[in-house]
Design an enzyme around this catalytic site. Structure first.
Site, PDB file in Angstrom:
ATOM      1  N   ASN A  74      -1.210  -4.902  -7.623  1.00 30.69           N
ATOM      2  CA  ASN A  74      -0.341  -5.131  -9.468  1.00 30.69           C
ATOM      3  C   ASN A  74      -0.265  -3.387  -9.480  1.00 30.69           C
ATOM      4  OD1 ASN A  74       0.761  -5.063 -12.136  1.00 30.69           O
ATOM      5  ND2 ASN A  74      -0.823  -5.832 -12.669  1.00 30.69           N
ATOM      6  N   TRP A  75       1.134  -2.877  -9.643  1.00 26.35           N
ATOM      7  CA  TRP A  75       1.223  -1.674 -10.048  1.00 26.35           C
ATOM      8  C   TRP A  75       1.976  -1.401 -10.748  1.00 26.35           C
ATOM      9  CZ3 TRP A  75       5.896  -0.367  -5.222  1.00 26.35           C
ATOM     10  CH2 TRP A  75       5.491  -0.350  -4.086  1.00 26.35           C
TER      11      TRP A  75
ATOM     12  N   HIS B 134      -0.664 -11.378 -17.929  1.00 22.55           N
ATOM     13  CA  HIS B 134      -1.605 -10.262 -17.233  1.00 22.55           C
ATOM     14  C   HIS B 134      -2.014  -9.527 -19.148  1.00 22.55           C
ATOM     15  CE1 HIS B 134      -3.391  -6.167 -16.382  1.00 22.55           C
ATOM     16  NE2 HIS B 134      -3.635  -6.597 -15.570  1.00 22.55           N
TER      17      HIS B 134
ATOM     18  N   GLY C 132      -9.595  -1.261 -14.651  1.00 23.96           N
ATOM     19  CA  GLY C 132      -9.120   0.155 -14.574  1.00 23.96           C
ATOM     20  C   GLY C 132     -10.006   1.290 -15.898  1.00 23.96           C
TER      21      GLY C 132
ATOM     22  N   GLY D  17      -5.324  -3.034  -8.899  1.00 19.82           N
ATOM     23  CA  GLY D  17      -4.558  -2.458  -9.645  1.00 19.82           C
ATOM     24  C   GLY D  17      -4.860  -0.943  -9.040  1.00 19.82           C
ATOM     25  N   GLY D  18      -5.449   0.255  -9.428  1.00 19.24           N
ATOM     26  CA  GLY D  18      -5.670   1.217  -9.280  1.00 19.24           C
ATOM     27  C   GLY D  18      -5.663   1.420  -8.046  1.00 19.24           C
TER      28      GLY D  18
HETATM   29  P1  13P Z   1      -7.775  -1.984 -12.239  1.00 16.69           P
HETATM   30  O1  13P Z   1      -7.607  -2.290 -10.484  1.00 16.69           O
HETATM   31  O2  13P Z   1      -6.722  -0.582 -12.126  1.00 16.69           O
HETATM   32  O3  13P Z   1      -9.002  -2.283 -12.495  1.00 16.69           O
HETATM   33  O4  13P Z   1      -6.359  -2.975 -12.616  1.00 16.69           O
HETATM   34  C1  13P Z   1      -6.853  -4.699 -12.422  1.00 16.69           C
HETATM   35  C2  13P Z   1      -5.543  -5.207 -12.455  1.00 16.69           C
HETATM   36  O5  13P Z   1      -5.731  -5.375 -13.927  1.00 16.69           O
HETATM   37  C3  13P Z   1      -4.707  -5.930 -11.773  1.00 16.69           C
HETATM   38  O6  13P Z   1      -3.715  -6.827 -12.335  1.00 16.69           O
END
Ligand code: 13P
Length: 253
Positions: free
Chosen positions: A9-10, A97, A175, A236-237
């Site tokens: 998920n960018w 989300h 995050g 995410g990250g």
């Molecule tokens: P992180 O991997 O940055 O914690 O984000 C998770 C996320 O929200 C994926 O949709």
């Protein structure tokens, strides 16, 4: 076997050029995928067509949108419909989300509408659920997540629910660098599957992929994915760093 999925998920990151390079770097380095494995890239709307053409020759790699609107069409300036996504060949879309729920006030009812629209175009909703820290600290996480599932998914037929992918993302782990432990993830995933089994029957629940999201990275992916009810991750990250995401793909069952 259920599909094992590594989903990137960018979010609102990368320019077009950076996104193109990121995709290229990951596609070059990723391992060959098994028949039950899938890699998803949820990219920003303006990059969907580019991303789709980048993965055109790849096996078991698909592009997802990060959101769609809960109305079919009309005077909703700035919004993107499920039908528009379908018309450019996109088959997957993240729905609900926690960032959409929190910053854009999306309700469980709105998400039910989005899911209906996506399914009407034969697209796969990747439905996110998960509790905030205060809910977990109060020990209410099961009730919270069960309500999210009930209000957004329980109206679906057996055939429809089988198309949905679920992502459990505890908000306190997104995050933050704080991950749910592998045991906490497995416990909630087993609970989610039991809620689905009660409503749709065990054989149906057993076919639904449930992804974990929240600070998944190369160093913890294998341990988290090892849970019997954990069918991969929504990342995410770490999905913005080629070597990290490739390692996460390699950690899939
Ligand atoms: P992180 O991997 O940055 O914690 O984000 C998770 C996320 O929200 C994926 O949709």
């Amino acid at each position: 076997m259920r599909k094992q999925i590594a989903a990137a998920n960018w979010k609102m990151n990368c320019t077009y050029q950076q996104g193109e390079k990121l995709l290229d770097d990951i596609l070059k380095a990723k391992p060959a995928l098994g028949a039950d494995q899938l890699v998803l890239f949820a990219v920003p709307f303006p990059y969907l067509i580019m991303a789709k053409s980048e993965v055109a020759d790849e096996k078991n790699v698909q592009i997802a949108a990060q959101n769609c609107y809960h109305k079919k069409a009309g005077a909703y300036t700035g919004e993107v419909s499920a039908e528009m996504l379908d018309s450019i060949g996109i088959d997957y879309c993240i729905v609900g989300h926690s960032e959409r729920r929190e910053y854009f006030n999306e309700s469980n009812q709105d998400l039910a509408e989005k899911i209906n629209l996506l399914l009407s175009f034969d697209m796969v909703p990747v439905f996110c659920c998960g509790e905030a820290l205060a809910v977990r600290e109060a020990g209410q996480q099961n009730e919270w997540v069960a309500k999210q599932l009930e209000e957004s998914l329980f109206h679906l037929s057996d055939d429809q629910i089988k198309k949905v992918v679920i992502a459990y993302e505890p908000i306190w782990a997104i995050g933050t660098g704080k991950t749910a432990s592998a045991a906490q993830a497995q416990e909630m995933h087993a609970f989610i599957r039991s809620v689905l089994a009660k409503k749709f029957g065990q054989p149906t629940a057993d076919q639904i992929s449930i992804l974990y999201g929240g600070s998944v990275k190369a160093s913890n992916a294998a341990e988290i994915f090892a849970g019997a009810d954990v069918d991969g991750g929504l990342v995410g990250g770490a999905s913005l760093i080629p070597e990290e995401f490739v390692a996460i793909i390699k950690a899939l069952k």
